[in-house]
Design a protein around this motif. Structure first.
Motif, short mmCIF file in Angstrom:
data_model
loop_
_atom_site.label_atom_id
_atom_site.label_comp_id
_atom_site.label_asym_id
_atom_site.label_seq_id
_atom_site.Cartn_x
_atom_site.Cartn_y
_atom_site.Cartn_z
N ILE A 271 7.45 40.79 16.32
CA ILE A 271 7.63 39.88 15.18
C ILE A 271 6.60 38.77 15.20
O ILE A 271 5.97 38.47 14.20
CB ILE A 271 9.06 39.30 15.18
N ASN A 272 6.41 38.15 16.35
CA ASN A 272 5.47 37.03 16.38
C ASN A 272 4.06 37.44 16.76
O ASN A 272 3.15 36.61 16.78
CB ASN A 272 5.97 35.93 17.35
N CYS A 273 3.85 38.70 17.09
CA CYS A 273 2.50 39.17 17.41
C CYS A 273 2.00 40.06 16.27
O CYS A 273 2.28 41.25 16.22
CB CYS A 273 2.50 39.93 18.74
N TRP A 274 1.27 39.45 15.35
CA TRP A 274 0.76 40.19 14.20
C TRP A 274 -0.58 40.81 14.56
O TRP A 274 -1.59 40.12 14.65
CB TRP A 274 0.63 39.26 12.99
N GLN A 275 -0.58 42.12 14.77
CA GLN A 275 -1.82 42.80 15.09
C GLN A 275 -1.70 44.27 14.73
O GLN A 275 -0.60 44.76 14.41
CB GLN A 275 -2.13 42.67 16.58
N ARG A 276 -2.80 44.94 14.76
CA ARG A 276 -2.81 46.37 14.48
C ARG A 276 -2.01 47.09 15.56
O ARG A 276 -2.09 46.74 16.74
CB ARG A 276 -4.25 46.89 14.45
N PRO A 277 -1.22 48.11 15.17
CA PRO A 277 -0.46 48.85 16.19
C PRO A 277 -1.36 49.52 17.22
O PRO A 277 -0.95 49.76 18.35
CB PRO A 277 0.33 49.87 15.38
N GLU A 278 -2.60 49.82 16.84
CA GLU A 278 -3.54 50.43 17.78
C GLU A 278 -3.87 49.47 18.93
O GLU A 278 -4.34 49.91 19.99
CB GLU A 278 -4.83 50.84 17.06
N ASP A 279 -3.66 48.17 18.72
CA ASP A 279 -4.04 47.16 19.72
C ASP A 279 -2.84 46.66 20.53
O ASP A 279 -3.00 45.73 21.32
CB ASP A 279 -4.72 45.97 19.02
N MET A 280 -1.66 47.23 20.33
CA MET A 280 -0.48 46.76 21.07
C MET A 280 -0.68 46.99 22.57
O MET A 280 -1.05 48.09 22.99
CB MET A 280 0.77 47.51 20.61
N ASN A 281 -0.44 45.94 23.36
CA ASN A 281 -0.53 46.07 24.81
C ASN A 281 0.60 45.33 25.52
O ASN A 281 0.47 44.94 26.67
CB ASN A 281 -1.89 45.57 25.32
#
Length: 406
Positions: A251-261
């Motif tokens: 929710i608070n980390c708005w980023q591309r799903p490809e960059d999820m870590n």
């Protein structure tokens, strides 16, 4: 003027001493109208006298043209009032007609609902492209959504779970995968294909929507783990990703799903999550009717749906029915996004679709026998509304259509 009419039809007056008198220019006119027609030769002309002006008392009016025949049409205005009215109307018509032509040319043209609509085709293609963009897991190489790629390849692998939850669709505004609305979406997409498969085929989108349904069905099959030789518990995975108090979450980390870590925890339910079980049951049943060409896959979908029905509808002291969001471990985080207010409408919904997928009247009997009790559970503000939390209106439509056929 009348006095000049005869002279305007004759050679121009010059003095005897004028050297240009032998180079005479002639001017022909329409009598009384004052219109000059220059001429360098003695043309034959027709003099028209409309008698629109008063005649002179001099004798010039009766003199014939020296170089032309005079034809008198004798058109006389007897009533100036009607003449003025005619002139005004004629002028108005001459002004209005060009204005109307300009308006018709420049005003936007509305599309008539005849034949296929290119705009509707484009809208449907863009709507399906939304699901393409929301796909999780290995991303298709031939996708038209070029800004996406592989993502969520470790979903299900956490400290508490060791499941294969790769795939499915992200929620609309974040990277969470909510099972309840995802199953509802697959049910609805399948229903549209069942009703309008010929329309899908006519605009070249049938295979496209089937691919989306297949993608969703593959993921839904992973969400349900029935009791087996190693465990007597039913497992239903209701969510992948977090909305909790972690420093970094979906929710608070708005980023591309490809960059999820960051860690992506999994929410786990059992068969007491009756609404979730009923919705997955409905989705698998409806999808089986769309993907029926693949007999093996069809059998897998029906088998899972029937097992879910068995577990979700059984009664006894050791089994409790309820909503998935009432259990914190199961749907505590989903409560603020997709809170469920009842479970009987989902069980009726699932039984209805399972009947149509199998033709087994046991499921139809369950749906019709429990419809009234589901109505009592329905919130007053949701009566007549069909959406992810209330399926009664849609169930009534489907059952009514079936009964009308008999």
């Amino acid at each position: 003027m009348p006095e000049s009419r005869a002279s305007m039809g004759s050679p121009a007056f010059t003095s005897a001493s004028d050297p240009s008198m032998h180079s005479v220019r002639y001017v022909h006119t329409i009598s009384g109208a004052g219109r000059l027609l220059p001429s360098s030769s003695r043309w034959n002309s027709i003099e028209l006298d409309f008698n629109l002006f008063p005649h002179s008392n001099t004798g010039f009016d009766s003199l014939p043209s020296r170089f032309s025949k005079s034809v008198d049409f004798n058109l006389t205005i007897t009533d100036k009032k009607y003449f003025k009215r005619f002139a005004y109307i004629s002028a108005t018509v001459l002004i209005i007609i060009p204005l109307l032509v300009l308006l018709i040319h420049f005003l936007p043209h509305k599309n008539h609902h005849h034949g296929s609509s290119k705009n509707l085709t484009l809208a449907l293609n863009r709507a399906l492209a939304f699901f393409d963009a929301q796909k999780s897991g290995p991303f298709p190489k031939n996708s038209s959504v070029i800004f996406r790629g592989d993502s969520g390849l470790q979903d299900g692998k956490t400290t508490n779970t060791n499941a294969d939850l790769v795939g499915g669709f992200y929620d609309s505004g974040n990277n969470i995968k909510f099972s309840f609305p995802s199953a509802y979406t697959i049910t609805l997409l399948s229903w549209t294909v069942i009703e309008y498969h010929q329309k899908y085929a006519a605009i070249g989108e049938l295979d496209h929507v089937k691919d989306i349904i297949k993608e969703g069905s593959d993921y839904l099959l992973k969400l349900f783990i029935p009791p087996n030789t190693t465990s007597d518990h039913t497992l239903l995975y209701s969510q992948v990703g977090s909305t909790g108090n972690e420093t970094i979450n979906d929710i608070n980390c708005w980023q591309r799903p490809e960059d999820m870590n960051y860690p992506r925890p999994v929410s786990v339910c059992d068969s007491t999550a009756s609404d979730l079980a009923g919705e997955i049951m409905a989705a698998l049943s409806a999808a089986s009717m769309v993907l029926k060409e693949d007999k093996d896959y069809l059998g897998k979908l029906i088998k899972a749906a029937e097992k879910l029905y068995e577990l979700a509808t059984k009664e006894g002291p050791d089994h409790k029915q309820g909503m998935y969001t009432m259990n914190d471990d199961c749907g505590g985080q989903a409560r603020q996004f997709y809170n469920s207010s009842g479970y009987k409408d989902e069980l009726v919904w699932g039984g209805t679709w399972l009947f149509f997928a199998t033709g087994n009247f046991t499921y139809l009997e369950f749906a019709t026998n429990n419809f009234t009790s589901a109505e009592k559970e329905e919130l007053s503000v949701e009566k007549g509304i069909f959406y992810w939390n209330n399926k009664l209106t849609a169930s009534a439509v489907i059952l009514n259509n079936y009964l009308l056929e008999f």
